[in-house]
Enzyme design. Sequence first.
Site, PDB file in Angstrom:
ATOM      1  N   GLY A  60       0.797  -1.236   0.000  1.00  0.00           N
ATOM      2  CA  GLY A  60       0.000   0.000   0.000  1.00  0.00           C
ATOM      3  C   GLY A  60       0.818   1.268   0.000  1.00  0.00           C
ATOM      4  N   SER A  88      -0.356   5.928  -1.595  1.00  0.00           N
ATOM      5  CA  SER A  88      -0.679   7.179  -0.888  1.00  0.00           C
ATOM      6  C   SER A  88      -0.284   7.031   0.580  1.00  0.00           C
ATOM      7  CB  SER A  88      -2.187   7.479  -0.995  1.00  0.00           C
ATOM      8  OG  SER A  88      -2.914   6.443  -0.391  1.00  0.00           O
ATOM      9  N   TYR A  99     -13.849  -2.084  11.555  1.00  0.00           N
ATOM     10  CA  TYR A  99     -12.466  -1.610  11.318  1.00  0.00           C
ATOM     11  C   TYR A  99     -11.631  -1.870  12.578  1.00  0.00           C
ATOM     12  CZ  TYR A  99      -8.453   1.541  10.727  1.00  0.00           C
ATOM     13  OH  TYR A  99      -7.173   2.068  10.660  1.00  0.00           O
TER      14      TYR A  99
END
Length: 316
Positions: A28, A31, A185
Site C-alpha cells: 500500500g 498514498s 475496522y
Amino acid sequence: MSTTQFGKKGWTPDRITTLKGKTFVITGTTSGTGFEAAKILLKKEAKVVMLNRNPTKAADTLATLKQELGNAIPVTNIQMDLASLASVRKAAEEVLKTLPQIDALMCNAAIAQVPKQTFTEDGFESHLGVNHYGNFLLQALLYPRIEESNGRIVTVGSMGYNLGIKTIQFDDMNWDKNYSPNGVYSQSKLAQIMCVYELQDRLKAAGKTGVKSYACHPGASSTSLIKTSGSLMTRFIWQIMKLTPMVQSAEKGAYPELMCATEPDLDQTAFYGPTGKNYWTGPVGECKLEPHAKDKPVMKRLWELSENETGVTWNL
Ligand SMILES: NC(=O)c1ccc[n+]([C@@H]2O[C@H](COP(=O)([O-])OP(=O)(O)OC[C@H]3O[C@@H](n4cnc5c(N)ncnc54)[C@H](OP(=O)(O)O)[C@@H]3O)[C@@H](O)[C@H]2O)c1
C-alpha cells in the site's frame, strides 16, 4: 509533551544512517504513510519492493518517486490485491522468485470505514478480509525468506484496536448481525495486532530467535484512508479534522513503521506510535497497550481460525 526512549523528539528517520544492501517489501504505497515510508527508505539507499492493488496508481507512484529521487532508485512494484487470497498467493510467489533477501515486510495497506457490509472475493467481510486475512496470508507465505534473512515483520495497526468490542467476534466474523464501519475496522486492527504477539509466542516456542515481529500505529495522520472507503459524512468530518493540530502529516505517520523496520534492539513486546495526547500525534515511541490485545486464548483461537480460513500453515 511526552518524552520517549529516543528523547523529546522521539524516533525520527535521522536515526537511520544508511540502508544500503537492505531490501524492504511494503504494501500500500500509492498514498499516505506507505508512500512516505517507501520514499524515506529509498532516500536511505534501501531497495524497495511495493505491493499495490491498482496498476495505474502503482505506475504513477513509481513515476513520482523517480521524479523526486532519480531514475536509478531501486524500486519496483508487484501487483497484489489483499482482497483476494489468490492475488496474495500470486504476488508472494513473485516476491519469493525475485527477492533473495527480505530485511523487513511492512504490512501497511488497509481499508477503513466502509459504510455498508461488503465482501472480499473469498467471502470475508471486507475489513477483516483485506486488513487481517490478506496480510496474515502474505506474512505466512513470505516468512521462509524473512527467516533466511533474519528479517522483521512489521504490522501497522491502529488505536482503533482499543475501540469497539475489544475482542474477536468469533460467532459472527462477517458481522452479519451488527455491522458498523467503525466496529469492524477496530476489530480488523485488533486482529492484526493480536497476531503480531501470537507470532512472537510461536517463534519463541519454536526456538526461533532470528525473526522479529512488531506492532505499531500511525496516530491520526493526513492520508487518503477515509477518502478511499469512508462514507460522505465520515469524509467530511475527517477533512475538517485534518485542518487542525489533532492530525499530523502522513510523513510523521510513517515514522513508527520505519522505526519498527529498522531500529536495532527494539523491544518486540511493546506497541509503538506517536506518544502525545490520545496517541494521535507527538514524538514516536512506546504507547501503552491495553491487555485485551494480548488476551491469550483469543489470540490462539484467532491464529488457528486465520490459518484455516486462508488455507495456510506457518512453517515455524
Ligand atoms: N491515517 C490515519 O490516521 C490512520 C490511523 C490509524 C491507522 N492507520 C493505518 O495506517 C495504514 C496506512 O493507511 P493510510 O492512512 O496511509 O491510508 P491510505 O492513504 O488510504 O493508504 C492505504 C494504502 O493501502 C492500499 N490498499 C487498500 N486496499 C488494498 C488492497 N485490497 N490491496 C492492496 N492494497 C490496498 C491503498 O491502495 P489504493 O490506492 O489502491 O486504494 C493505499 O496504497 C493502514 O494500515 C491504516 O489502517 C491510519
